[in-house]
Scaffold this motif. Structure first.
Motif, PDB file in Angstrom:
ATOM      1  N   PRO A 413      15.973  34.082  29.341  1.00  0.00           N
ATOM      2  CA  PRO A 413      14.838  34.913  28.908  1.00  0.00           C
ATOM      3  C   PRO A 413      15.180  35.910  27.814  1.00  0.00           C
ATOM      4  CG  PRO A 413      14.798  34.669  31.285  1.00  0.00           C
ATOM      5  CD  PRO A 413      16.068  34.027  30.818  1.00  0.00           C
ATOM      6  N   ARG A 414      16.378  36.449  27.821  1.00  0.00           N
ATOM      7  CA  ARG A 414      16.757  37.396  26.769  1.00  0.00           C
ATOM      8  C   ARG A 414      16.749  36.701  25.399  1.00  0.00           C
ATOM      9  NH1 ARG A 414      19.228  42.172  28.014  1.00  0.00           N
ATOM     10  NH2 ARG A 414      19.776  42.611  30.188  1.00  0.00           N
ATOM     11  N   LEU A 415      17.293  35.490  25.353  1.00  0.00           N
ATOM     12  CA  LEU A 415      17.351  34.768  24.083  1.00  0.00           C
ATOM     13  C   LEU A 415      15.967  34.299  23.658  1.00  0.00           C
ATOM     14  CD1 LEU A 415      20.615  32.661  24.538  1.00  0.00           C
ATOM     15  CD2 LEU A 415      20.317  34.977  23.643  1.00  0.00           C
ATOM     16  N   ALA A 416      15.151  33.900  24.642  1.00  0.00           N
ATOM     17  CA  ALA A 416      13.789  33.495  24.303  1.00  0.00           C
ATOM     18  C   ALA A 416      13.008  34.672  23.730  1.00  0.00           C
ATOM     19  CB  ALA A 416      13.093  32.949  25.552  1.00  0.00           C
ATOM     20  N   ASP A 421      10.202  37.420  19.377  1.00  0.00           N
ATOM     21  CA  ASP A 421       9.978  38.671  18.659  1.00  0.00           C
ATOM     22  C   ASP A 421      10.743  38.703  17.336  1.00  0.00           C
ATOM     23  OD1 ASP A 421       8.473  39.290  20.822  1.00  0.00           O
ATOM     24  OD2 ASP A 421       9.807  40.828  21.631  1.00  0.00           O
ATOM     25  N   GLY A 422      11.915  38.075  17.324  1.00  0.00           N
ATOM     26  CA  GLY A 422      12.700  38.030  16.098  1.00  0.00           C
ATOM     27  C   GLY A 422      12.025  37.224  15.016  1.00  0.00           C
ATOM     28  N   ALA A 423      11.320  36.166  15.392  1.00  0.00           N
ATOM     29  CA  ALA A 423      10.621  35.344  14.400  1.00  0.00           C
ATOM     30  C   ALA A 423       9.576  36.164  13.669  1.00  0.00           C
ATOM     31  CB  ALA A 423       9.986  34.142  15.089  1.00  0.00           C
ATOM     32  N   LEU A 491      17.465  42.544  19.937  1.00  0.00           N
ATOM     33  CA  LEU A 491      16.293  42.156  20.714  1.00  0.00           C
ATOM     34  C   LEU A 491      16.700  41.396  21.974  1.00  0.00           C
ATOM     35  CD1 LEU A 491      13.874  41.017  17.857  1.00  0.00           C
ATOM     36  CD2 LEU A 491      13.628  43.044  19.324  1.00  0.00           C
ATOM     37  N   ALA A 492      17.778  40.643  21.892  1.00  0.00           N
ATOM     38  CA  ALA A 492      18.265  39.922  23.068  1.00  0.00           C
ATOM     39  C   ALA A 492      18.978  40.861  24.036  1.00  0.00           C
ATOM     40  CB  ALA A 492      19.201  38.791  22.642  1.00  0.00           C
ATOM     41  N   TRP A 524      27.748  51.641  14.042  1.00  0.00           N
ATOM     42  CA  TRP A 524      26.832  51.041  15.013  1.00  0.00           C
ATOM     43  C   TRP A 524      27.048  49.529  15.053  1.00  0.00           C
ATOM     44  CZ3 TRP A 524      23.107  53.106  18.294  1.00  0.00           C
ATOM     45  CH2 TRP A 524      22.861  54.473  18.163  1.00  0.00           C
ATOM     46  N   LEU A 525      26.908  48.950  16.244  1.00  0.00           N
ATOM     47  CA  LEU A 525      26.998  47.502  16.422  1.00  0.00           C
ATOM     48  C   LEU A 525      25.877  47.029  17.340  1.00  0.00           C
ATOM     49  CD1 LEU A 525      30.821  46.991  17.167  1.00  0.00           C
ATOM     50  CD2 LEU A 525      29.643  46.494  15.012  1.00  0.00           C
ATOM     51  N   ALA A 526      25.406  45.817  17.072  1.00  0.00           N
ATOM     52  CA  ALA A 526      24.588  45.091  18.041  1.00  0.00           C
ATOM     53  C   ALA A 526      25.512  44.051  18.664  1.00  0.00           C
ATOM     54  CB  ALA A 526      23.398  44.423  17.353  1.00  0.00           C
ATOM     55  N   VAL A 527      25.883  44.262  19.916  1.00  0.00           N
ATOM     56  CA  VAL A 527      26.910  43.440  20.562  1.00  0.00           C
ATOM     57  C   VAL A 527      26.267  42.191  21.167  1.00  0.00           C
ATOM     58  CG1 VAL A 527      28.665  43.357  22.365  1.00  0.00           C
ATOM     59  CG2 VAL A 527      28.331  45.458  21.034  1.00  0.00           C
TER      60      VAL A 527
END
Length: 798
Positions: A413-416, A421-423, A491-492, A524-527
């Motif tokens: 669900p996180r990736l979906a 939303d990323g699209a 977002l994920a 800052w990082l998005a891990v």
């Protein structure tokens, strides 16, 4: 049902039990088939079953291989009578009667239509492996059969005999197929001190090549270890076998070669696949399994020791076609310490996706369903909390329209969510590229998401490109500015947004509160991926994208907060107004006039965190606590427990009033602990404190000497001459506790310790007198101490 096998099929052992299997399915509609690997349960049984058969395999590689093998037995191409469907790849036709699918894909079909129209039998292959999707599929099929499809036949197959529970769930008889196996010789080869896994395994492989014949099958935990062992092996053709290879390379590993081969495989070769020509097995004893660290919010694959049953299955691969050899890469004495069976994934894995499937099924907590092992409620609730934050569940726990769309993507669900939303934020293709990488982060060759994506676009794996195309087709979205991989990652995993703790430090603090290291990165990082090794205080970042504060606030608005904070932090009270992103402080300023009640709460929290040593324990406070401790131990209630644990537990009752003017740690040292502790004195019993636990005791000279309550027994240290004529040992606590007398020499050194004066005078005094009268001639040493006058002075001069 009549068994009708196509002609020219190999005479594998499972054929001997096909009539028994048919009778079980006819009589019960369900059955459990126990058959070791290589008996034909995956390839012969589906062809023998009538009607339309769906075979559920736990892995994509196994699904493709099983369909390919069955089609070859029929002399047909895949997609005619036998076909397969896995995520992103399908070969079926209107003539397909036997379809092999992954368990996850069949769960999606059940969610779409629980009646499974046109399907007569579902075969759950390798049920013993206890994959999460397989356990869920079994549960949903049982529920569908109990309601919509009582005619649907269910057949579960297992390579182990530990099938009592699943047989009970299915209310099914167990049919067992036996296979002739050849003897195998098992030897143990522990690593040398400090030897790395890859070099150790390669060394044992060379031993196997020199001491045995035929191909060598090597079990390693993952694709990374396979890649590192491969260049270390000489003297044979090295063939990798794992789920991330292309279809062609997987097929090559399952086809006999012209030269002697060393097949380096993951767990896929334990039971789902048959690797021909194997005479020797080298077992690293390790496997990679999913684990969820709920406290730190980190999930991923961890390397663990295999179970005894898995080690036995791996060893069985060596004795299929002839006598074989098994080389185990661990000490023999450790084998007895292996767990008997593998841990079911449902007990250890992230249950967010399972929670969504249950909500889509209409049973959010799963309690109305029949389980092999029910999902733990704590992790399941954590999964529901994530889904609620994603908008996939409403406040009642029911699935939303957005939740169904997330479930339909077929990803976690996180990736979906990141894809959908990323699209809209960066465009469908850009979002799909990042999500395809996050779903298979082993494609990363560095810790940088951006660098990995550039490489994948230029010369990436066909599988990644295929998945990008599939995901792009699921969503619509045009870029709104420059595509930013970090936004999709965030977002994920919004709680994995991370900020460097201090300039130059390799340690980052994630919004979820977990600390993790990365040697090179921006502020800052998005891990995307991080893990933590057992025993380490913080995690290690494996894959991340550079971000900034603006992106972090845009991606995770739900984590933003602004409030006054008064708390014990880093060893003192901190009072400040803070703007936060989760655990990350974005901006702060000190509070000039903090709420005194909240300050007291912070000080109490500090005392509980650090201990009562923060207080100034004066002699008076310490003695009062010691006296109360004795009375509590001897007399019990109403005298209070004054242990550290009890005082900290009830700290609001006795210490909080004394903290009225305290504002920081230093103020704790100025608190009058004696007065605070006095609040614990029980009334009216407190009036007897000096009687029951006197501060001082009177000795025969009339002197009043302080009692020491610091030891287990109360102690009175008194000069021996002051006790002449004292025959009764003093007691306290209503006579229940004798005082331990430390009898001192004239110089104040202990010469005897006794809790029985009568015995001392009778048996020990004369020896003490003989030893000391010459050393202290000016002091009285009477023959009869019981009639002598007690004194603290020397003899008068004559």
């Amino acid at each position: 049902m009549a068994v009708r096998l196509p002609p020219n099929l190999p005479d594998l052992p499972v054929r001997a039990v096909l009539d028994d299997l048919a009778a079980a399915l006819d009589g019960h509609g369900t059955a459990v088939l126990v058959a070791p690997p290589g008996t034909g349960k995956t390839t012969i049984v589906p062809l023998a079953l009538p009607g339309r058969v769906v075979v559920a395999e736990p892995r994509r590689l196994a699904a493709r291989a099983a369909a390919t093998r069955m089609a070859a037995l029929l002399g047909e191409p895949v997609g005619r009578t036998v076909g397969y469907a896995v995520r992103g790849d399908r070969k079926t036709s209107k003539d397909t009667r036997v379809e092999v699918v992954t368990t996850g894909l069949l769960v999606r079909r059940l969610q779409h239509d629980p009646s499974l129209p046109g399907v007569d039998t579902v075969l759950l292959d390798e049920i013993h492996e206890r994959h999460l999707d397989a356990d869920l599929l079994l549960t949903l099929l049982l529920d569908a059969r109990a309601g919509l499809r009582p005619d649907l036949r269910l057949l579960a197959t297992s390579a182990t005999v530990a099938t009592d529970r699943v047989a009970a769930l299915l209310e099914a008889p167990v049919v067992e197929a036996h296979v002739r196996t050849y003897p195998v010789t098992v030897t143990y080869h522990p690593p040398a001190r400090g030897e790395r896994l890859e070099r150790h395994v390669a060394r044992v492989v060379h031993t196997a090549l020199s001491a045995s014949d035929g191909d060598v099958l090597v079990f390693l935990p993952g694709a990374g270890e396979i890649a590192r062992v491969a260049p270390l092996v000489e003297g044979a053709e090295v063939v990798p076998l794992h789920g991330r290879l292309s279809a062609g390379r997987q097929d090559a590993a399952l086809t006999p070669g012209d030269r002697r081969r060393v097949v380096l495989a993951t767990a896929v070769a334990e039971s789902s696949l048959t690797v021909p020509g194997v005479r020797a097995v080298v077992d690293s004893g390790l496997a990679r399994v999913p684990r969820m660290d709920h406290r730190r919010g980190l999930s991923g694959l961890v390397t663990t020791r295999v179970s005894a049953s898995v080690a036995q299955q791996r060893a069985g691969r060596a004795g299929r076609e002839a006598p074989g050899w098994v080389y185990r890469c661990w000490p023999e004495h450790e084998h007895a310490t292996l767990p008997a069976q593998p841990e079911p994934e449902i007990r250890t894995a992230d249950l967010t996706r399972l929670a969504l499937e249950l909500a889509c099924w209409g049973t959010p907590d799963g309690t109305a369903l029949d389980w092999w092992d029910a999902p733990p409620q704590g992790p399941l609730a954590a999964g529901r909390a994530v889904l609620t934050a994603l908008g996939a569940l409403d406040a009642s726990g029911a699935v939303t329209e957005r939740g169904r769309r997330i479930a339909g993507v077929g990803l976690h669900p996180r990736l979906a969510r990141a894809l959908l939303d990323g699209a809209e934020a960066v465009g469908a293709t850009a979002a799909a590229e990042v999500v395809a990488l996050l779903d298979d982060d082993t494609l990363a060759t560095s810790t940088s998401v951006e660098d990995t994506l550039r490489r994948l676009r230029d010369d990436g794996s066909p599988r990644w490109h295929r998945e990008v195309r599939r995901l792009t087709a699921l969503v619509a979205g045009r870029p709104r500015g420059t595509p930013d991989p970090a936004l999709v990652v965030a977002l994920a995993y919004p709680e994995r947004l991370a900020r460097r703790r201090s300039p130059g430090s390799p340690v980052y603090l994630m919004a979820g509160g977990t600390a993790a290291e990365l040697s090179e990165g921006g502020e800052w990082l998005a891990v995307a991926s991080a893990d933590r090794q057992p025993g380490r205080a913080q995690g290690k970042i494996r894959l991340a994208a550079r971000a900034d504060q603006s992106l972090a606030e845009r991606a995770a608005p739900a984590l933003l907060s602004e409030a006054d904070e008064i708390a014990w932090l880093d060893g003192d009270v901190v009072a400040r107004h803070v703007r936060r992103l989760g655990a990350i402080v974005l901006r702060e300023r000190p509070l000039r006039d903090p709420d005194p009640a909240r300050v007291r709460e912070a000080l109490v929290a500090g005392l509980r965190a650090v201990g009562l040593g923060l207080l100034n324990w004066t002699e008076a406070a310490t003695r009062l606590r010691q006296r109360l401790a004795l009375l509590h131990r001897v007399l019990g209630e109403p005298w209070p427990d004054v242990s550290d644990e009890a005082l900290l537990a009830g700290i609001e009752g006795w210490l909080s009033p004394a903290l009225a003017k305290a504002r920081r740690r230093a103020d704790l040292a100025r608190v009058n602990v004696h007065n605070a502790l006095s609040l614990l004195l029980p009334w009216p019993a407190a009036a007897r404190l000096d009687e029951l636990a006197p501060d001082r005791l009177e000795v025969p000279t009339g002197a009043r000497i302080r009692v020491d309550y610091g030891a287990d027994d109360p102690v009175l240290a008194v000069k021996l001459q002051e006790t002449f004529g004292w025959t009764e040992t003093p007691t306290i606590a209503d006579g229940r506790v004798p005082v331990l007398l430390h009898l001192l020499s004239p110089a104040g050194h202990p010469v005897a310790v006794t809790a029985d004066l009568n015995t001392f005078w009778r048996e020990a005094y004369h020896q003490v007198r003989a030893e000391l009268r010459g050393r202290y001639p000016k002091h009285p040493w009477p023959q009869d101490p019981l009639t002598a006058t007690p004194t603290a002075r020397t003899n008068r001069r004559r």
